[in-house]
Write an enzyme that holds these catalytic residues in place. Structure first.
Site, PDB file in Angstrom:
ATOM      1  N   ASP A  68       0.823  -1.216   0.000  1.00  0.00           N
ATOM      2  CA  ASP A  68       0.000   0.000   0.000  1.00  0.00           C
ATOM      3  C   ASP A  68       0.849   1.255   0.000  1.00  0.00           C
ATOM      4  O   ASP A  68       0.432   2.297   0.517  1.00  0.00           O
ATOM      5  CB  ASP A  68      -0.905   0.002   1.240  1.00  0.00           C
ATOM      6  CG  ASP A  68      -0.105  -0.017   2.535  1.00  0.00           C
ATOM      7  OD1 ASP A  68       0.900  -0.770   2.599  1.00  0.00           O
ATOM      8  OD2 ASP A  68      -0.455   0.717   3.475  1.00  0.00           O
TER       9      ASP A  68
ATOM     10  N   THR B  23       5.846   7.179  -2.128  1.00  0.00           N
ATOM     11  CA  THR B  23       6.761   6.148  -1.615  1.00  0.00           C
ATOM     12  C   THR B  23       7.099   5.148  -2.706  1.00  0.00           C
ATOM     13  O   THR B  23       8.256   4.730  -2.868  1.00  0.00           O
ATOM     14  CB  THR B  23       6.130   5.441  -0.395  1.00  0.00           C
ATOM     15  OG1 THR B  23       5.844   6.428   0.587  1.00  0.00           O
ATOM     16  CG2 THR B  23       7.042   4.390   0.193  1.00  0.00           C
TER      17      THR B  23
ATOM     18  N   SER C 176       7.847  -4.535   9.167  1.00  0.00           N
ATOM     19  CA  SER C 176       9.287  -4.833   9.143  1.00  0.00           C
ATOM     20  C   SER C 176      10.120  -3.588   9.433  1.00  0.00           C
ATOM     21  O   SER C 176      11.231  -3.696   9.967  1.00  0.00           O
ATOM     22  CB  SER C 176       9.707  -5.504   7.842  1.00  0.00           C
ATOM     23  OG  SER C 176       9.456  -4.702   6.708  1.00  0.00           O
TER      24      SER C 176
ATOM     25  N   LYS D 221      -0.724  -4.036  14.546  1.00  0.00           N
ATOM     26  CA  LYS D 221       0.491  -4.080  13.707  1.00  0.00           C
ATOM     27  C   LYS D 221       1.571  -3.237  14.371  1.00  0.00           C
ATOM     28  O   LYS D 221       1.693  -2.039  14.084  1.00  0.00           O
ATOM     29  CB  LYS D 221       0.167  -3.559  12.305  1.00  0.00           C
ATOM     30  CG  LYS D 221       1.371  -3.489  11.369  1.00  0.00           C
ATOM     31  CD  LYS D 221       0.943  -3.407   9.919  1.00  0.00           C
ATOM     32  CE  LYS D 221       2.118  -3.138   9.018  1.00  0.00           C
ATOM     33  NZ  LYS D 221       1.830  -3.378   7.603  1.00  0.00           N
TER      34      LYS D 221
ATOM     35  N   LYS E  33      -5.410   0.977   2.638  1.00  0.00           N
ATOM     36  CA  LYS E  33      -4.833   2.005   3.519  1.00  0.00           C
ATOM     37  C   LYS E  33      -5.774   3.199   3.484  1.00  0.00           C
ATOM     38  O   LYS E  33      -6.108   3.680   2.393  1.00  0.00           O
ATOM     39  CB  LYS E  33      -3.465   2.412   2.969  1.00  0.00           C
ATOM     40  CG  LYS E  33      -2.857   3.646   3.601  1.00  0.00           C
ATOM     41  CD  LYS E  33      -1.679   4.092   2.725  1.00  0.00           C
ATOM     42  CE  LYS E  33      -1.093   5.411   3.150  1.00  0.00           C
ATOM     43  NZ  LYS E  33      -0.286   5.302   4.348  1.00  0.00           N
TER      44      LYS E  33
ATOM     45  N   GLU F 267      -1.994   0.345  13.645  1.00  0.00           N
ATOM     46  CA  GLU F 267      -0.532   0.335  13.467  1.00  0.00           C
ATOM     47  C   GLU F 267       0.127   1.535  14.145  1.00  0.00           C
ATOM     48  O   GLU F 267       0.233   2.607  13.549  1.00  0.00           O
ATOM     49  CB  GLU F 267      -0.180   0.336  11.972  1.00  0.00           C
ATOM     50  CG  GLU F 267       1.335   0.324  11.740  1.00  0.00           C
ATOM     51  CD  GLU F 267       1.736   0.251  10.264  1.00  0.00           C
ATOM     52  OE1 GLU F 267       0.858   0.292   9.394  1.00  0.00           O
ATOM     53  OE2 GLU F 267       2.944   0.163  10.011  1.00  0.00           O
TER      54      GLU F 267
HETATM   55  P1  13P Z   1       7.351  -2.198   6.238  1.00  0.00           P
HETATM   56  O1  13P Z   1       7.236  -3.678   6.500  1.00  0.00           O
HETATM   57  O2  13P Z   1       8.179  -1.875   5.042  1.00  0.00           O
HETATM   58  O3  13P Z   1       7.706  -1.437   7.473  1.00  0.00           O
HETATM   59  O4  13P Z   1       5.912  -1.721   5.804  1.00  0.00           O
HETATM   60  C1  13P Z   1       4.826  -2.147   6.520  1.00  0.00           C
HETATM   61  C2  13P Z   1       3.776  -1.123   6.488  1.00  0.00           C
HETATM   62  O5  13P Z   1       2.672  -1.394   6.058  1.00  0.00           O
HETATM   63  C3  13P Z   1       4.072   0.224   6.991  1.00  0.00           C
HETATM   64  O6  13P Z   1       2.894   0.915   7.198  1.00  0.00           O
END
Ligand code: 13P
Length: 329
Positions: free
Chosen positions: A22, A27, A260, A218, A96, A176
């Protein structure tokens, strides 16, 4: 079981995790620049179609998080809308819905995530188009005097209001709160800040009457800052991450799917595997963007003829993380 509970359970089903694809157009353009590929409506569609049509992806991936543009695109060369194609494969489409992290105050290095304006209408439209879950990312920056309590509270409130709106629209919210790993801070500082953040987030979720059985958390793992001299071992990361989550995440939450956050692919997988060697109160899996896509993006390199190798690289990474999600790597 309500629809929300069953979708949340499917998102974190044992042996599966979530592919975060997303990236906003900005980005995605940065990621494409890294491989020397121009970012256009068509190149983004081509790349993402390669990922989603990887044969057997559904064995490892329960859901995919999409960006608005992708959500409205068809799979490259077909009339199949991307969310409907994913559904036909048994993969849950997610969306998102935040509109980005903006300065908390003028001139501040701290961020607050926005996107509540018009949210119920947007959620209703996404549900009708096939979305079954949503994502909102809050960003907590570490540094001199940071994070402030104001920053943590503003972000926790935003997450709670978003989560309630999602549940009212029959979408499972991915909650998150990302404590960034950039900086020289130690793993203990990461623990403390993550604890402060999770405490505020669950306090706000309860205050807003969010059904914790119908969310997926998350979070970041608890790591040493990337520029810290002493880098914690894989064992220590797993132990501190579990300790922090066990103290601060109610067991009613069905699942935790880590971001990650810029870790290498290898470390993101090893950490998840080590965490899953322990008993936990929730299903613990991945919701990786970079750690799942880095290799596939390089293999693709903007060329149509690289479809097969792109898919092989993605599947190999998804399989490793699937094994790590049961501690059996
Ligand atoms: P990363 O695993 O690259 O951190 O991305 C996860 C994500 O959805 C960030 O909002």
């Amino acid at each position: 079981m309500s629809e929300l509970h069953s979708v949340a359970a499917r998102m974190v089903e044992k042996g599966k995790g979530i592919l975060a694809a997303d990236e906003s157009t900005g980005t995605c353009t940065k990621r494409f620049e890294g491989i020397g590929v121009e970012s256009t409506f068509e190149s983004r569609r081509n790349y993402r179609s390669n990922l989603f049509t990887a044969p057997g992806l559904e064995s490892y991936i329960s859901g995919v998080i999409l960006y608005d543009e992708t959500f409205r695109q068809n799979i490259f060369g077909t009339d199949n809308s991307i969310p409907q194609y994913l559904q036909s494969k048994g993969v849950l489409p997610g969306i998102k819905v935040d509109t980005g992290a903006h300065p908390l105050k003028d001139g501040s290095d701290e961020k607050n995530t926005i996107g509540l304006d018009g949210l119920p209408e947007r959620l209703g439209e996404y549900y009708a188009l096939g979305a079954r879950f949503a994502k909102w990312r809050a960003v907590i920056t570490l540094g001199d005097g940071m994070p402030s309590n104001d920053c943590i509270l503003a972000n926790a409130e935003g997450l709670a209001k978003y989560a309630l709106s999602c549940q009212q629209a029959s979408l499972v919210p991915i909650v998150e709160p990302e404590v960034l790993m950039d900086g020289t801070h130690t793993i203990d500082t990461s623990f403390d800040v993550t604890e402060r953040t999770l405490t505020a987030v669950f306090d706000q979720l309860e205050k807003h009457n969010v059904d914790l059985r119908g969310i997926v958390l998350k979070p970041n793992m608890i790591l040493s800052g990337y520029d810290c001299k002493n880098q914690a071992s894989v064992d220590e990361v797993a132990q501190k991450t579990l300790e922090c989550l066990t103290k601060n995440v109610p067991s009613r939450v069905p699942g935790i799917a880590f971001l990650s956050g810029g870790q290498s692919d290898e470390l993101a997988t090893l950490h998840l595997n080590e965490i899953n060697k322990h008993d936990t109160n929730w299903n613990v899996t991945f919701s990786y963007g970079r750690a799942l896509q880095q290799g596939a993006l390089k293999a693709w390199a903007g060329k149509l003829e690289n479809t097969k190798i792109t898919q092989e690289v993605l599947l190999s990474s998804a399989k490793s993380n699937s094994l790590a999600s049961t501690g059996s790597l």
